[in-house]
Design a protein around this motif. Structure first.
Motif, PDB file in Angstrom:
ATOM      1  N   ARG A 132      16.597   4.872   5.143  1.00  0.00           N
ATOM      2  CA  ARG A 132      17.893   4.184   5.087  1.00  0.00           C
ATOM      3  C   ARG A 132      18.373   3.788   6.474  1.00  0.00           C
ATOM      4  N   GLU A 133      18.080   4.630   7.444  1.00  0.00           N
ATOM      5  CA  GLU A 133      18.510   4.370   8.816  1.00  0.00           C
ATOM      6  C   GLU A 133      17.296   3.963   9.643  1.00  0.00           C
ATOM      7  N   PRO A 134      17.157   2.672   9.959  1.00  0.00           N
ATOM      8  CA  PRO A 134      16.017   2.233  10.755  1.00  0.00           C
ATOM      9  C   PRO A 134      16.119   2.739  12.188  1.00  0.00           C
ATOM     10  N   GLU A 171      18.913  -2.553   4.424  1.00  0.00           N
ATOM     11  CA  GLU A 171      19.705  -1.601   3.643  1.00  0.00           C
ATOM     12  C   GLU A 171      19.659  -1.944   2.160  1.00  0.00           C
ATOM     13  N   ARG A 172      19.819  -3.216   1.815  1.00  0.00           N
ATOM     14  CA  ARG A 172      19.773  -3.612   0.406  1.00  0.00           C
ATOM     15  C   ARG A 172      18.408  -3.336  -0.213  1.00  0.00           C
ATOM     16  N   MET A 173      17.353  -3.542   0.547  1.00  0.00           N
ATOM     17  CA  MET A 173      16.012  -3.300   0.017  1.00  0.00           C
ATOM     18  C   MET A 173      15.777  -1.816  -0.260  1.00  0.00           C
ATOM     19  N   ILE A 174      16.168  -0.963   0.676  1.00  0.00           N
ATOM     20  CA  ILE A 174      15.990   0.485   0.476  1.00  0.00           C
ATOM     21  C   ILE A 174      16.871   0.968  -0.663  1.00  0.00           C
ATOM     22  N   GLU A 175      18.112   0.521  -0.697  1.00  0.00           N
ATOM     23  CA  GLU A 175      19.025   0.929  -1.774  1.00  0.00           C
ATOM     24  C   GLU A 175      18.520   0.440  -3.131  1.00  0.00           C
TER      25      GLU A 175
END
Length: 86
Positions: free
Chosen positions: A55-57, A71-75
């Motif tokens: 979530r945190e690159p 963020e949208r992709m991981i979520e």
């Protein structure tokens, strides 16, 4: 870029299972495909933990692209796996 037909949680869990059972990695089975097919679900929580961490690159990842898209992709991957956004 190719798009996988298999969700990312399953793909990560299969990689973990393969590393554990295959003689090509840390395991002892020279033909582990059937075992991976049976046990990958045992590593689903490990896969989810990896996604939660992503979530945190890190700085290099952040500099390479759009953080909102990341963020949208991981979520989206976590939501598909039944996890709520947090």
């Amino acid at each position: 870029m190719p798009v996988s037909n298999t969700d990312v949680v399953e793909r990560i869990a299969r990689v973990i299972a393969g590393r554990i059972v295959s003689s090509n990695a840390d395991g002892s089975d020279p033909s582990a495909g059937n075992i991976v097919d049976r046990v990958w679900r045992d590593y689903r929580e490990d896969a989810l933990s990896i996604l939660r961490t992503l979530r945190e690159p890190d700085p290099a990842m952040a500099a390479a692209g759009d953080l909102a898209v990341w963020e949208r992709m991981i979520e989206a991957a976590l939501a598909e796996a039944g996890e709520s956004a947090s």
